[in-house]
Write a protein that holds these residues in place. Structure first.
Motif, PDB file in Angstrom:
ATOM      1  N   SER A  74       0.845  -1.199   0.000  1.00 28.27           N
ATOM      2  CA  SER A  74       0.000   0.000   0.000  1.00 28.27           C
ATOM      3  C   SER A  74       0.879   1.247   0.000  1.00 28.27           C
ATOM      4  O   SER A  74       0.665   2.178   0.763  1.00 28.27           O
ATOM      5  CB  SER A  74      -0.989  -0.013   1.173  1.00 28.27           C
ATOM      6  OG  SER A  74      -0.305   0.030   2.402  1.00 28.27           O
ATOM      7  N   GLY A  81      -3.888  -0.936  -3.766  1.00 29.80           N
ATOM      8  CA  GLY A  81      -3.390  -1.551  -2.534  1.00 29.80           C
ATOM      9  C   GLY A  81      -3.881  -0.815  -1.300  1.00 29.80           C
ATOM     10  O   GLY A  81      -4.270  -1.424  -0.301  1.00 29.80           O
ATOM     11  N   VAL A  82      -3.860   0.517  -1.355  1.00 30.73           N
ATOM     12  CA  VAL A  82      -4.357   1.327  -0.231  1.00 30.73           C
ATOM     13  C   VAL A  82      -5.823   0.979   0.024  1.00 30.73           C
ATOM     14  O   VAL A  82      -6.252   0.767   1.165  1.00 30.73           O
ATOM     15  CB  VAL A  82      -4.182   2.843  -0.531  1.00 30.73           C
ATOM     16  CG1 VAL A  82      -4.896   3.689   0.511  1.00 30.73           C
ATOM     17  CG2 VAL A  82      -2.702   3.207  -0.596  1.00 30.73           C
ATOM     18  N   ASP A 132      -1.406   3.956   4.090  1.00 32.01           N
ATOM     19  CA  ASP A 132      -0.307   3.893   3.117  1.00 32.01           C
ATOM     20  C   ASP A 132       1.038   3.698   3.804  1.00 32.01           C
ATOM     21  O   ASP A 132       1.176   3.883   5.024  1.00 32.01           O
ATOM     22  CB  ASP A 132      -0.281   5.171   2.266  1.00 32.01           C
ATOM     23  CG  ASP A 132      -0.039   6.437   3.095  1.00 32.01           C
ATOM     24  OD1 ASP A 132      -0.559   6.516   4.231  1.00 32.01           O
ATOM     25  OD2 ASP A 132       0.677   7.331   2.619  1.00 32.01           O
TER      26      ASP A 132
END
Ligand SMILES: [Zn+2]
Length: 455
Positions: A74, A81-82, A132
């Motif tokens: 992320s 991904g985040v 993140d």
């Protein structure tokens, strides 16, 4: 936490500051005593004992969740991904009865934020996490790896997926003790803490809105890595640009009454006065990172650079200098800006200088409110039989999202997340001995705040 990589060098000094930091910044000495050898004092109430008892049985489940989210890349710019990390946390929060929503980040060029809320009878507590990490998909550092019984390495394992999971595990314990329903909580998990979207006013709009209606803000960042410390102040970061001009002429005529000193001498005058007037002020740093001057100057604000053309026998026409300021309080920042502006305005003959400022992270000032919150946290730590907690020296604390809440909230504290070391490097490691104890400390702390009188 953000450790900004600076092209810049610091001019640091100390003395004559109006900003006072108390002796609570004295750093603890020696290795952290093992928490498993420590026992709670009689000061815990029956409910608090119930909360504490609910935590260790779920540590394995929590660590499995941590491993799962660390194994999802992320990096801030990996929006998918985040989002995936957010979806996993969201499911857990939904199961605990939070109202959750995803704020899309298209308007500020990032993935977005996850927000979870619930309303009970207690004062509203803002909890701050982030989804993140600094490790994008191109990084070689991608996976959770158990190094020993007590340590694990992985991207974001302490900064700050560990803190996010500690927050969730604390909620679970509060729920099983039957007190979560009475609590008023807004949890904001930013998708862009490590590299904020722009404009900041949009990227941090939800965080500041949540701060405005909350009484306390608690950041679950990893902090100094020592659970005997927490963060009550962080310096803010503001960029500045100095632009000077002069009259181009043959170099042999410089300093003549109708030609003057040229742009480069004018910039040099300004910078030298910045240094002589401000470099001794405690907690204030300001740094010219790069400078471009000559007869034809082109700057590229997106690339952090530019080019210049000039000749040694021509008086310089233009000079641009780019730098930053770090200050501990809004007042210290405002005073520094006003001094720098006045210095710039007093130009040499036939030159001009103008300085402009671009605010990034606001300062998290060490207010009395923040100190009181630290004292409450310290008391919880002692009542649990753990270590006393003192404030981290703000010179050692980087910028973080809690700073955006600071201007709107009476009491803020950061770095209550998972302890470890080497964040932002491929050796980022969690101290797993701390996972249970720090969850207990966070849970009892949140419970005590929720039973404090509303503002
Ligand atoms: Zn962080």
């Amino acid at each position: 936490m953000i450790h900004r990589i600076l092209l810049l060098m610091f001019l640091v000094g100390c003395a004559s500051s109006k900003t006072v930091v108390t002796s609570t910044t004295t750093s603890p000495v020696g290795p952290v005593p093992n928490p498993s050898t420590m026992t709670p004092t009689a000061a815990l109430t029956a409910t608090e004992r119930q909360i504490v008892a609910a935590i260790d049985p779920k540590n394995a489940e929590g660590l499995a969740l941590l491993e799962r989210v660390v194994n999802i890349n992320s990096g801030t710019m990996n929006f998918a991904g985040v989002r995936q990390v957010a979806d996993i946390l969201r499911k857990e929060l939904d199961a605990l009865g939070f109202k959750t929503r995803w704020v899309d980040g298209a308007a500020f060029g990032r993935a977005g934020h996850l927000i979870a809320e619930r309303t009970g009878t207690g004062p509203r507590i803002l909890l701050i996490g982030h989804l993140d990490t600094v490790f994008e998909p191109t990084s070689t550092f991608q996976k959770f790896e158990k190094l020993s019984d007590t340590t694990a390495r992985g991207p974001g394992v302490i900064d700050m997926k560990g803190g996010d999971v500690i927050m969730l595990q604390a909620f679970k314990a509060l729920e099983s003790a039957g007190v979560l329903d009475k609590m008023s909580i807004t949890a904001v998990f930013s998708g862009d803490e490590e590299s904020s979207g722009r404009p900041l006013s949009l990227a941090r709009a939800d965080l500041t809105a949540a701060a405005k209606k909350s009484q306390y803000a608690i950041g679950f960042e990893d902090g100094s890595g020592d659970p005997r410390t927490a963060v009550i102040s962080r310096r803010g970061a503001t960029n500045w640009t100095l632009r000077s001009t002069g009259i181009p002429a043959h170099s042999s005529q410089i300093f003549r009454s109708d030609i003057g000193d040229g742009a480069i001498f004018e910039s040099a005058r300004v910078l030298d006065q910045f240094r002589s007037r401000l470099s001794k002020e405690q907690y204030l740093t300001f740094n010219p990172g790069y400078a471009i001057g000559g007869t034809d100057v082109r700057t590229d604000s997106t690339q952090a650079g530019g080019s210049a053309y000039g000749k040694s026998n021509v008086v310089s026409k233009a000079m641009s200098v780019f730098g930053d300021i770090r200050a501990l309080s809004p007042k210290q920042l405002a005073d520094a800006k006003s001094t720098m502006s006045a210095i710039a305005a007093a130009s040499l003959p036939h030159t001009t200088s103008e300085i402009t400022f671009d605010d990034g992270y606001p300062p998290l000032a060490p207010t009395d409110g923040n100190r009181k919150l630290l004292a409450l946290y310290d008391q919880v730590s002692r009542d649990l039989g753990y270590w006393p907690v003192v404030a981290v020296d703000p010179m050692r604390a980087g910028a973080a999202d809690v700073s955006f809440a600071a201007p709107y909230i009476p009491m803020a504290l950061d770095a209550v997340g998972l302890a470890g070391w080497d964040d932002h490097t491929d050796k980022e490691t969690a101290d797993l001995r701390m996972f249970g104890p720090l969850t207990k400390r966070a849970a009892v702390f949140l419970y005590r705040l929720s039973t404090s009188p509303p503002r």
